[in-house]
Design a protein around this motif. Structure first.
Motif, PDB file in Angstrom:
ATOM      1  N   ARG A 208       0.833  -1.212   0.000  1.00 47.82           N
ATOM      2  CA  ARG A 208       0.000   0.000   0.000  1.00 47.82           C
ATOM      3  C   ARG A 208       0.866   1.260   0.000  1.00 47.82           C
ATOM      4  NH1 ARG A 208      -3.496  -2.732   4.022  1.00 47.82           N
ATOM      5  NH2 ARG A 208      -5.411  -3.411   2.953  1.00 47.82           N
ATOM      6  N   ALA A 209       1.906   1.258   0.824  1.00 47.05           N
ATOM      7  CA  ALA A 209       2.795   2.421   0.892  1.00 47.05           C
ATOM      8  C   ALA A 209       3.504   2.645  -0.433  1.00 47.05           C
ATOM      9  CB  ALA A 209       3.805   2.219   2.018  1.00 47.05           C
ATOM     10  N   LEU A 210       3.947   1.560  -1.061  1.00 47.48           N
ATOM     11  CA  LEU A 210       4.636   1.661  -2.345  1.00 47.48           C
ATOM     12  C   LEU A 210       3.723   2.241  -3.414  1.00 47.48           C
ATOM     13  CD1 LEU A 210       6.876   1.017  -4.412  1.00 47.48           C
ATOM     14  CD2 LEU A 210       5.995  -1.316  -4.519  1.00 47.48           C
ATOM     15  N   ALA A 215       1.773   6.697  -6.852  1.00 46.43           N
ATOM     16  CA  ALA A 215       0.662   7.553  -7.281  1.00 46.43           C
ATOM     17  C   ALA A 215       1.015   9.026  -7.064  1.00 46.43           C
ATOM     18  CB  ALA A 215      -0.602   7.190  -6.517  1.00 46.43           C
ATOM     19  N   CYS A 216       1.648   9.337  -5.934  1.00 43.61           N
ATOM     20  CA  CYS A 216       2.073  10.719  -5.663  1.00 43.61           C
ATOM     21  C   CYS A 216       3.113  11.180  -6.682  1.00 43.61           C
ATOM     22  CB  CYS A 216       2.633  10.821  -4.252  1.00 43.61           C
ATOM     23  SG  CYS A 216       1.372  10.705  -2.957  1.00 43.61           S
ATOM     24  N   ALA A 220       2.659  14.211  -9.328  1.00 40.64           N
ATOM     25  CA  ALA A 220       3.603  15.314  -9.376  1.00 40.64           C
ATOM     26  C   ALA A 220       4.176  15.489 -10.778  1.00 40.64           C
ATOM     27  CB  ALA A 220       4.725  15.076  -8.366  1.00 40.64           C
ATOM     28  N   ALA A 221       4.478  14.373 -11.424  1.00 41.27           N
ATOM     29  CA  ALA A 221       5.019  14.437 -12.794  1.00 41.27           C
ATOM     30  C   ALA A 221       3.982  15.013 -13.757  1.00 41.27           C
ATOM     31  CB  ALA A 221       5.451  13.039 -13.235  1.00 41.27           C
ATOM     32  N   ALA A 222       2.731  14.617 -13.575  1.00 39.49           N
ATOM     33  CA  ALA A 222       1.661  15.132 -14.440  1.00 39.49           C
ATOM     34  C   ALA A 222       1.453  16.618 -14.224  1.00 39.49           C
ATOM     35  CB  ALA A 222       0.365  14.371 -14.157  1.00 39.49           C
ATOM     36  N   ALA A 223       1.517  17.064 -12.955  1.00 36.31           N
ATOM     37  CA  ALA A 223       1.362  18.475 -12.659  1.00 36.31           C
ATOM     38  C   ALA A 223       2.497  19.295 -13.248  1.00 36.31           C
ATOM     39  CB  ALA A 223       1.291  18.681 -11.142  1.00 36.31           C
ATOM     40  N   ALA A 224       3.705  18.767 -13.164  1.00 35.64           N
ATOM     41  CA  ALA A 224       4.863  19.461 -13.731  1.00 35.64           C
ATOM     42  C   ALA A 224       4.747  19.546 -15.239  1.00 35.64           C
ATOM     43  CB  ALA A 224       6.140  18.720 -13.348  1.00 35.64           C
ATOM     44  N   ALA A 225       4.287  18.484 -15.882  1.00 43.42           N
ATOM     45  CA  ALA A 225       4.124  18.492 -17.335  1.00 43.42           C
ATOM     46  C   ALA A 225       3.072  19.509 -17.760  1.00 43.42           C
ATOM     47  CB  ALA A 225       3.760  17.091 -17.827  1.00 43.42           C
ATOM     48  N   ALA A 226       1.975  19.565 -16.969  1.00 42.69           N
ATOM     49  CA  ALA A 226       0.910  20.521 -17.279  1.00 42.69           C
ATOM     50  C   ALA A 226       1.391  21.950 -17.122  1.00 42.69           C
ATOM     51  CB  ALA A 226      -0.302  20.259 -16.380  1.00 42.69           C
TER      52      ALA A 226
END
Length: 231
Positions: A208-210, A215-216, A220-226
């Protein structure tokens, strides 16, 4: 007649060793921690490290553009249960073997000796975290495979049959499935052998932690790309 003597020799049962199974595997029957736990540093409690019976690894890998996947050993144990999945792993052979050494050796054997030397060394040298499943006295390590093992399942399949029939006649194949399947109680019940289900329950907090971390990272990568696209 010679033929009848040969028949009797062939029919004669193999003599058992003079020592008992408990003497051959003295860790059997020894006390261990009775409840499951996850050790983030990969180190079992002292009692469990001394008296464990078996070890293995939940091998997972990142698929380019996809979700994390795990490798499972599909084994047929008895006619009633049919073929179900286990984590790669197996029994301890000697007092000298550490949990990590057993996990590395068994993963190497059950992949038809195709697991990379880098992965073998990494599992044996510092795999973490580890989950303790007391019912089978099993240590299950969580280990991410590197790019050298990205095609490991394909290479095993290319063998054209069981990965290692001399080592384990019950092992039919190694398959790759989404790691998130472990979060589904119904999937665990239907797809895993009973003892593997207990091992899965033990390592579930680490999984679950992994997945939450991945997912985080993806968010974050998607937000940076946007942000880059709108700059």
């Amino acid at each position: 007649p010679l033929s009848s003597r040969l028949h009797r020799l062939r029919a004669r049962p193999t003599l058992s060793p003079v020592f008992s199974m408990s003497a051959d595997r003295p860790w059997r029957g020894k006390p261990v921690t009775p409840s499951s736990y996850v050790a983030d540093d990969g180190e079992l409690r002292e009692l469990d490290a001394a008296h464990f019976c078996a070890a293995g690894a939940l091998l997972w890998h990142e698929v380019s553009g996809g979700e994390p996947r795990m490798l499972l050993a599909v084994e047929r144990r008895g006619e009633t249960t049919g073929a179900k999945a286990n984590f790669l792993g197996g029994k301890r052979d000697s007092w000298a073997e550490t949990p990590r050494a057993v996990a590395a050796r068994e993963c190497w054997e059950e992949t038809g000796y195709l697991l990379s030397s880098a992965a073998h060394a990494a599992i044996e040298g510092g795999a973490r975290p580890v989950a303790w499943a007391p019912q089978s006295k099993f240590a299950l390590f969580l280990h991410e495979l590197g790019p050298e093992d990205a095609d490991l399942v394909a290479r095993i399949s290319a063998l054209g049959g069981p990965p290692n029939p001399l080592h384990d006649s019950t092992l039919e194949r190694v398959e790759s499935v989404p790691l998130r399947c472990l979060l589904d109680p119904r999937w665990r019940r239907e797809e895993l052998h009973a003892f593997a289900g207990l091992q899965a329950a033990a390592i579930l907090p680490a999984v679950r932690a992994l997945l939450a971390d991945r997912a985080c990272a993806d968010a974050a990568a998607a937000a940076a790309a946007a942000a880059t696209a709108t700059a």
